[in-house]
Design a protein around this motif. Structure first.
Motif, PDB file in Angstrom:
ATOM      1  N   UNK A 169       0.838  -1.205   0.000  1.00 45.88           N
ATOM      2  CA  UNK A 169       0.000   0.000   0.000  1.00 45.88           C
ATOM      3  C   UNK A 169       0.870   1.252   0.000  1.00 45.88           C
ATOM      4  N   UNK A 170       1.939   1.253   0.809  1.00 40.98           N
ATOM      5  CA  UNK A 170       2.847   2.406   0.855  1.00 40.98           C
ATOM      6  C   UNK A 170       3.470   2.658  -0.515  1.00 40.98           C
ATOM      7  N   UNK A 176       1.081   6.259  -7.115  1.00 40.80           N
ATOM      8  CA  UNK A 176      -0.151   6.828  -7.670  1.00 40.80           C
ATOM      9  C   UNK A 176      -0.472   8.209  -7.115  1.00 40.80           C
ATOM     10  N   UNK A 177      -0.223   8.420  -5.810  1.00 43.04           N
ATOM     11  CA  UNK A 177      -0.603   9.689  -5.178  1.00 43.04           C
ATOM     12  C   UNK A 177       0.598  10.521  -4.740  1.00 43.04           C
ATOM     13  N   UNK A 178       1.804  10.033  -5.078  1.00 44.34           N
ATOM     14  CA  UNK A 178       3.035  10.750  -4.727  1.00 44.34           C
ATOM     15  C   UNK A 178       3.148  10.992  -3.219  1.00 44.34           C
ATOM     16  N   UNK A 299     -10.255  13.171 -15.939  1.00 47.08           N
ATOM     17  CA  UNK A 299      -9.566  14.193 -16.720  1.00 47.08           C
ATOM     18  C   UNK A 299      -8.334  14.663 -15.963  1.00 47.08           C
ATOM     19  N   UNK A 300      -7.168  14.558 -16.572  1.00 51.63           N
ATOM     20  CA  UNK A 300      -5.939  15.004 -15.937  1.00 51.63           C
ATOM     21  C   UNK A 300      -5.518  14.113 -14.786  1.00 51.63           C
ATOM     22  N   UNK A 301      -4.454  14.528 -14.102  1.00 48.72           N
ATOM     23  CA  UNK A 301      -3.943  13.771 -12.971  1.00 48.72           C
ATOM     24  C   UNK A 301      -4.658  14.186 -11.689  1.00 48.72           C
ATOM     25  N   UNK A 302      -4.721  13.272 -10.720  1.00 47.62           N
ATOM     26  CA  UNK A 302      -5.365  13.613  -9.444  1.00 47.62           C
ATOM     27  C   UNK A 302      -4.670  14.781  -8.759  1.00 47.62           C
ATOM     28  N   UNK A 303      -5.453  15.620  -8.082  1.00 43.61           N
ATOM     29  CA  UNK A 303      -4.884  16.713  -7.303  1.00 43.61           C
ATOM     30  C   UNK A 303      -4.170  16.122  -6.093  1.00 43.61           C
ATOM     31  N   UNK A 304      -3.074  16.761  -5.673  1.00 43.28           N
ATOM     32  CA  UNK A 304      -2.311  16.268  -4.524  1.00 43.28           C
ATOM     33  C   UNK A 304      -3.198  16.108  -3.305  1.00 43.28           C
ATOM     34  N   UNK A 305      -2.944  15.067  -2.545  1.00 42.42           N
ATOM     35  CA  UNK A 305      -3.715  14.857  -1.314  1.00 42.42           C
ATOM     36  C   UNK A 305      -3.324  15.901  -0.272  1.00 42.42           C
ATOM     37  N   UNK A 307      -2.720  15.078   2.729  1.00 45.63           N
ATOM     38  CA  UNK A 307      -1.659  14.428   3.482  1.00 45.63           C
ATOM     39  C   UNK A 307      -0.296  14.735   2.866  1.00 45.63           C
ATOM     40  N   UNK A 308      -0.255  14.840   1.557  1.00 42.63           N
ATOM     41  CA  UNK A 308       1.003  15.043   0.856  1.00 42.63           C
ATOM     42  C   UNK A 308       1.563  16.449   1.043  1.00 42.63           C
ATOM     43  N   UNK A 309       0.695  17.430   1.303  1.00 47.08           N
ATOM     44  CA  UNK A 309       1.172  18.807   1.481  1.00 47.08           C
ATOM     45  C   UNK A 309       1.086  19.254   2.938  1.00 47.08           C
ATOM     46  N   UNK A 310       0.790  18.309   3.828  1.00 46.49           N
ATOM     47  CA  UNK A 310       0.690  18.598   5.257  1.00 46.49           C
ATOM     48  C   UNK A 310       2.076  18.562   5.894  1.00 46.49           C
TER      49      UNK A 310
END
Length: 482
Positions: A169-170, A176-178, A299-305, A307-310
């Motif tokens: 999962x990690x 997938x979600x960087x 459409x396009x890539x997923x927006x950053x989570x 968690x990723x910008x926290x």
């Protein structure tokens, strides 16, 4: 040539209808032993159904021994010794037949309880398409795990889940979600319902929890059953309103920023940073980021989570495999901030993981060998095609003149705004009576002022051959009082 009328599918899935039809023809002799069956591709083309539907039906028949396959030759009917058994009609067989009838009766009653009236189209069904479950690959990996991991299967699963799954999962989240997370931050559980309860235990019963309004009602019900204060936070076009969090003294806000249900809103980056700033102002504040169907951004890539910008360790990320595999796969997980992961280890490690070790190891292999990524790509393409077919049908129908489509770029549903003189309740009721089940956005509001004449269109399990008729019914209902 082998063919079946899919108009007779009833409440079955297409693959199960096809499986039962071929099985019955084998049992009653209509299909003779050694007779060659059509190829998967030719049968799919002839019946106007997907290749994966035929493949799933054939795989089930293979597994049960009704057909067999020969390399580079195709599929053939198995030779079954059933004639003598049918002549005997002994007591044991009669008893088994009665038991089968009883079971079939119970199944039918169960279906009736779930669906009091038959709908030929159900826009309210937000479950994934069961025909897309990778039965053959899943069965192959299961056999492999049973052969190669026998001792591990007999051991008690660690509190957070087996390491191979947490590691898989990690890696998946990174690709997938960087998201750069440690496997030790991941807690696996049997469904998000269970994880919501764990979150309350970790953060505390004395905190005030907030949910989106409108929103998925089960979340608030679970929080209330946990006997914690639950505030309903209204939304604007960008998501939860920050000022309302302050006014209600909310400590923990539960949101779905990548694709809100049911409005379809995708929270912009600016609001995400506002939300993180709100959380950073107090040690009591946390954000639960429910990323339940982020895999299906069309459409396009997923927006950053979030968690990723926290940078303050304030986000608990939660996701499930219910949307990507099947709703019956009760495997979900959450990623805790490092400080909370340590707290969970110290205070809650006496818990046993609620997902069986077999399921965890199978899923771990399914992810790590690349099968899951292929499956997601196949599903995304199939759902995008189904969505595009539906959108095109709406734009070509009479409904186009009195409707507007919104939030169609992410997830497996969108909003259809319909100009009608009917109330939402009356519109849904009349559509339901004509065989089209549909839900209104206003049904999901608790305290905020509802938006009228907006309807939720789920399309993940939508039969394409019935779309035109369903849209015509919605148009007729809409103009009834105009």
């Amino acid at each position: 040539m082998l063919s079946y009328n899919i108009e007779n599918v009833g409440s079955d899935t297409l693959y199960h209808f096809l499986y039962k039809s071929i099985k019955n023809d084998v049992l009653n002799g209509k299909l003779e032993a050694e007779e060659k069956l059509p190829s998967k591709r030719s049968l799919a083309k002839q019946m106007g159904i997907s290749l994966i539907t035929v493949e799933t039906a054939y795989n089930q028949l293979l597994a049960e021994g009704y057909i067999y396959t020969e390399p580079r030759k195709g599929y053939f009917v198995s030779k079954l010794k059933i004639a003598q058994t049918e002549i005997k009609h002994d007591f044991k067989e009669s008893r088994e037949a009665r038991n089968t009838q009883k079971f079939d009766s119970l199944v039918q009653k169960s279906r009736s309880a779930k669906q009091s009236k038959k709908h030929f189209v159900d826009f309210s069904n937000n479950l994934g398409n069961p025909e897309m479950f990778p039965f053959s690959t899943w069965a192959k990996i299961t056999r492999q795990v049973l052969c190669e991991n026998q001792m591990e299967l007999l051991e008690r699963a660690p509190y957070g889940g087996v390491y191979p799954l947490r590691k898989a999962i990690a890696d998946m989240l990174n690709g997938f979600r960087n998201m750069n997370v440690d496997p030790e931050q991941i807690i696996v559980g049997a469904g998000t319902d269970y994880l919501y309860g764990l979150i309350v235990q970790i953060l505390g019963f004395n905190k005030k929890y907030g949910v989106e309004d409108p929103g998925y009602s089960k979340i608030s019900k679970i929080y209330r059953k946990m006997n914690v204060t639950c505030n309903f936070i209204p939304l604007d076009d960008s998501g939860v309103i920050i000022d309302q969090l302050e006014e209600t003294c909310t400590d923990v806000i539960h949101i779905s920023p990548s694709h809100h249900y049911p409005t379809g809103i995708v929270m912009p980056v600016s609001r995400r940073y506002e939300l993180l700033s709100w959380a950073a102002k107090s040690s009591n504040r946390y954000i639960v980021e429910d990323d339940y169907d982020s895999e299906f951004r069309m459409t396009g890539r997923p927006i950053s989570t979030l968690q990723n910008i926290d940078v303050s360790d304030k986000v608990i990320y939660i996701n499930t495999f219910s949307k990507t595999l099947t709703s019956s796969a009760r495997i979900s997980y959450m990623v805790l901030p490092k400080s909370l992961a340590q707290k969970y280890k110290e205070e809650f490690s006496f818990y046993t993981c609620t997902v069986s070790t077999l399921e965890q190891l199978v899923l771990a292999k399914y992810i790590s060998d690349g099968s899951f990524e292929k499956h997601i790509n196949r599903m995304r393409n199939a759902y995008r095609g189904r969505r595009d077919t539906l959108l095109q049908a709406i734009r070509k129908s009479k409904l186009a003149a009195i409707s507007t489509i919104a939030e169609e770029d992410a997830g497996l549903h969108f909003i259809l705004k319909i100009d009608t003189a009917l109330s939402d309740e009356e519109f849904c009721k009349q559509a339901n009576e004509k065989g089209v089940r549909i839900g209104a956005l206003s049904d999901y509001y608790t305290e905020a002022t509802p938006s009228e004449h907006q309807f939720i269109i789920n399309y993940s399990d939508l039969p394409e051959n019935k779309i035109a008729k369903a849209l015509n019914i919605l148009y007729e209902v809409a103009i009834e009082k105009s």
